[in-house]
Design a protein around this motif. Structure first.
Motif, mmCIF file in Angstrom:
data_model
loop_
_atom_site.group_PDB
_atom_site.id
_atom_site.type_symbol
_atom_site.label_atom_id
_atom_site.label_comp_id
_atom_site.label_asym_id
_atom_site.label_seq_id
_atom_site.Cartn_x
_atom_site.Cartn_y
_atom_site.Cartn_z
ATOM 1 N N CYS A 1 -5.009 18.037 -13.614
ATOM 2 C CA CYS A 1 -5.455 16.662 -13.503
ATOM 3 C C CYS A 1 -6.734 16.692 -12.691
ATOM 4 O O CYS A 1 -6.718 17.079 -11.530
ATOM 5 C CB CYS A 1 -4.355 15.866 -12.808
ATOM 6 N N GLU A 2 -7.864 16.339 -13.320
ATOM 7 C CA GLU A 2 -9.113 16.499 -12.583
ATOM 8 C C GLU A 2 -10.085 15.341 -12.738
ATOM 9 O O GLU A 2 -10.225 14.775 -13.820
ATOM 10 C CB GLU A 2 -9.815 17.790 -13.019
ATOM 11 N N HIS A 3 -10.710 15.042 -11.626
ATOM 12 C CA HIS A 3 -11.816 14.099 -11.646
ATOM 13 C C HIS A 3 -13.085 14.891 -11.969
ATOM 14 O O HIS A 3 -13.521 15.705 -11.163
ATOM 15 C CB HIS A 3 -11.935 13.407 -10.279
ATOM 16 N N GLU B 1 -8.720 11.044 -5.925
ATOM 17 C CA GLU B 1 -7.900 11.944 -5.104
ATOM 18 C C GLU B 1 -6.658 11.221 -4.604
ATOM 19 O O GLU B 1 -5.554 11.767 -4.609
ATOM 20 C CB GLU B 1 -8.698 12.445 -3.904
ATOM 21 N N MET B 2 -6.851 9.983 -4.172
ATOM 22 C CA MET B 2 -5.708 9.242 -3.635
ATOM 23 C C MET B 2 -4.720 8.867 -4.734
ATOM 24 O O MET B 2 -3.506 8.969 -4.564
ATOM 25 C CB MET B 2 -6.186 7.998 -2.876
ATOM 26 N N VAL B 3 -5.241 8.430 -5.864
ATOM 27 C CA VAL B 3 -4.360 8.075 -6.987
ATOM 28 C C VAL B 3 -3.543 9.303 -7.418
ATOM 29 O O VAL B 3 -2.325 9.220 -7.623
ATOM 30 C CB VAL B 3 -5.185 7.502 -8.168
ATOM 31 N N CYS C 1 0.832 -1.213 0.000
ATOM 32 C CA CYS C 1 0.000 0.000 0.000
ATOM 33 C C CYS C 1 0.857 1.250 0.000
ATOM 34 O O CYS C 1 2.032 1.221 0.359
ATOM 35 C CB CYS C 1 -0.850 0.085 1.271
ATOM 36 N N VAL C 2 0.204 2.347 -0.368
ATOM 37 C CA VAL C 2 0.788 3.663 -0.135
ATOM 38 C C VAL C 2 -0.197 4.406 0.752
ATOM 39 O O VAL C 2 -1.411 4.306 0.556
ATOM 40 C CB VAL C 2 1.003 4.434 -1.453
ATOM 41 N N PHE C 3 0.318 5.123 1.726
ATOM 42 C CA PHE C 3 -0.546 5.946 2.571
ATOM 43 C C PHE C 3 -0.321 7.411 2.212
ATOM 44 O O PHE C 3 0.532 8.068 2.782
ATOM 45 C CB PHE C 3 -0.224 5.722 4.058
ATOM 46 N N PRO C 4 -1.081 7.929 1.238
ATOM 47 C CA PRO C 4 -0.838 9.318 0.843
ATOM 48 C C PRO C 4 -1.204 10.277 1.986
ATOM 49 O O PRO C 4 -2.148 9.991 2.739
ATOM 50 C CB PRO C 4 -1.749 9.512 -0.368
#
Ligand code: ARG
Length: 571
Positions: free
Chosen positions: A360-362, A342-344, A282-285
């Protein structure tokens, strides 16, 4: 040509900047005059000055000669009214401009991720939203001079493919292909699921299939490819029925990124971002926590060795930035995936894969609801097929046309009904603030009155009919815009605001900024048409009004085309 809004804004900007370096005005359309400039009050406050005094300072250096009259209102607003000469000049330039005042931008590359249904699953109404919104954005971006790379990130990988392939084997390839090609994707999926749940032997075979698929066994790959190809061919039919610009080349499924996933893990590890947690990588941003306030993991690789949805999206970012040379990344995906994106994005930034300057937008959107305001489903709770909605809309439009337009041949009627049906469905989606839910109400959507696609198409067709009834030729170059009647001036004001609407839609990624503008323009036209006779008016009024009609028709047509909606000549 430069549109009036930009001219006003740049002149205001230099005046503001002259008074206080870096100060920015805000310019809005307004009913007092044509535009109102704000920003003086804030400026006065920051300089410890009375707003009126600040307004005077700005006025002293503001050069609007030949463009607008200005008046200070209230405690420091500037009301700006375009001069008649300038309006005349602008409208005449528009007559000669195919782009109707919309400037092209410095060419950049935008990768727009949209539609993205799943292989061997029906496209549901959520995919409709993604498809329709994404396609409108792609058209707007292209029109502004961007190079757009569309990416339909279809779900074509993962454990369900074991069971889907086994089901295909059981049915026999020919039968399976026939079932998929008539578009019964959900039926196929459901049947596989039922067997998976009730049949131990089938379950075991499915598991082994997943292993063979991931191991690259050629026969398994071939069978998998059948599922992908049949589904993609079916999606292409839906796109063409909807008049959407996506092509099979834009379909780049999750599996495409398989070979890049190991590198994602290695590089995250090298960057010191990877953490093992409960057997998963995992990554914990930074900045993401759950309800208990604990750090939230983005799972890259699961404990069973499988890569997750997030790993693929990370690989896709790298591919889009490094190989497609994206300057902008958009993801038109439902709001429930907000946190995922957001996490990616956060992880990609932390890993140095996403340059800070890159937009870069969702582009998130809400749900489509049924008449009961619950999720839009059939009575038995199944997803509603897009293609069925379109067929129903076409039938209704055809029935309406039988009443309205007697002189159409059955083929013409069907063709027109198809255009109206698409307009109804697309416009209903695009005219709502995408972040909100909306109720799917076909009856309302397909009406020729109200804020609907068919209403705008009809307004355009009415305009075109004026030109069919012309009798004698008219010369657009002879047009002079004196705009004596209020309704004429209001319509003109609407016409010159088209570039602003396109700008706003693009800047905010909200197509409803454009659809709202078009609806208002159509209303301005209706008022004008009631107040001002066109063909029977004496010259020079007749030519002036014909020119206004011509511009209105062209603006509606171009505006609708940017939303992916056709504008038939006759309705
Ligand atoms: N196939 C996914 C779904 O149906 C959507 C994929 C969206 N795009 C992405 N890059 N994750 O939910």
């Amino acid at each position: 040509m430069t549109c009036p809004y930009d001219v006003l804004l740049s002149r205001l900007q230099s005046a503001f900047d002259h008074v206080v370096v870096g100060a920015d005005p805000v310019l809005r359309p307004s009913d007092r005059g044509d535009y109102q400039a704000n920003g003086i009050m804030a400026l006065a406050k920051s300089q410890g000055m009375a707003p009126r005094e600040m307004a005077q300072r700005v006025l002293d250096v503001l050069d609007l000669s030949g463009v607008a009259e200005v008046e200070v209102a209230g405690p420091g607003f500037l009301n700006l009214t375009l001069t008649s000469e300038y309006l005349d000049e602008t409208l005449r330039a528009l007559l000669d401009d195919e782009r109707l005042g919309v400037a092209t931008l410095t060419p950049r590359t935008a990768v727009i991720d949209y539609s993205a249904p799943n292989v061997a699953k029906e496209m549901h109404v959520g995919h409709l939203r993604s498809t329709v919104i994404g396609d409108a954005l792609a058209r707007i971006y292209r029109f502004r001079g961007y190079s757009v790379v569309a990416r339909s990130h279809v779900g074509d990988w993962g454990t369900p493919f074991g069971m889907l392939i086994e089901h295909l084997v059981d049915l026999g390839e020919a039968t399976a292909m026939a079932a998929l090609s008539i578009g019964d994707l959900d039926g196929f999926y459901r049947a596989a699921r039922v067997k998976f749940e009730s049949d131990e032997d089938f379950r075991e075979r499915s598991r082994q299939r997943v292993v063979s698929l991931q191991g690259g066994d050629p026969e398994t790959r071939r069978l998998w490819q059948i599922l992908v190809d049949e589904s993609v061919a079916y999606f292409a039919e839906v796109y063409s029925a909807l008049d959407v610009t996506l092509t099979p080349d834009d379909v780049v499924g999750e599996s495409y990124y398989n070979d890049m996933l190991d590198a994602v893990v290695t590089d995250l590890d090298a960057a010191g971002l990877l953490v093992e947690s409960a057997g998963a990588l995992c990554v914990f941003p930074e900045g993401f926590t759950n309800r208990e306030g604990e750090p939230l993991p983005l799972i890259v690789k699961k404990s069973d060795e499988g890569f997750g949805y997030a790993a693929t999206d990370l690989a896709a970012i790298r591919d889009r930035v490094d190989h497609l040379h994206a300057d902008e990344l958009l993801y038109v995906v439902g709001a429930p995936q907000s946190q995922h994106f957001e996490m990616v994005f956060a992880v990609a930034r932390a890993a140095g894969w996403l340059p800070a300057a890159l937009r870069c937008e969702h582009v998130a959107f809400g749900n489509v609801l049924g008449p009961d305001r619950k999720m839009f489903k059939t009575r038995s709770g199944e997803t509603i097929k897009l293609i069925d909605l379109l067929d129903e809309a076409t039938e209704r439009a055809e029935a309406a046309l039988v009443q309205r337009s007697q002189d159409l041949s059955p083929e013409q009627r069907h063709q027109l009904a198809t255009q109206i049906a698409r307009a109804a469905i697309k416009y209903a989606d695009l005219s709502n603030d995408r972040q909100r839910d909306y109720v799917f109400d076909l009856e309302r959507m397909i009406a020729f009155e109200g804020d609907t696609g068919p209403y705008l198409q009809y307004a355009h067709a009415r305009l075109r009919s004026i030109f069919r009834r012309l009798g004698t030729a008219w010369d657009p170059r002879a047009a002079r815009f004196s705009l004596g009647a209020d309704a004429e001036r209001d319509l003109a004001r609407g016409l010159i605001a088209f570039p602003e609407a396109v700008d706003a839609a693009m800047a905010t990624l909200h197509p409803h900024r454009l659809s709202g503008y078009l609806f208002e323009l159509a209303q301005r036209f209706t008022t004008f048409y009631e107040a001002c006779p066109v063909l029977s008016a004496p010259e020079p009024s007749r030519t002036e009004r014909l020119a206004l009609c011509d511009l209105t028709a062209r603006t509606l047509r171009l505006g609708l085309s940017l939303l992916g909606i056709e504008a038939p000549e006759q309705m």
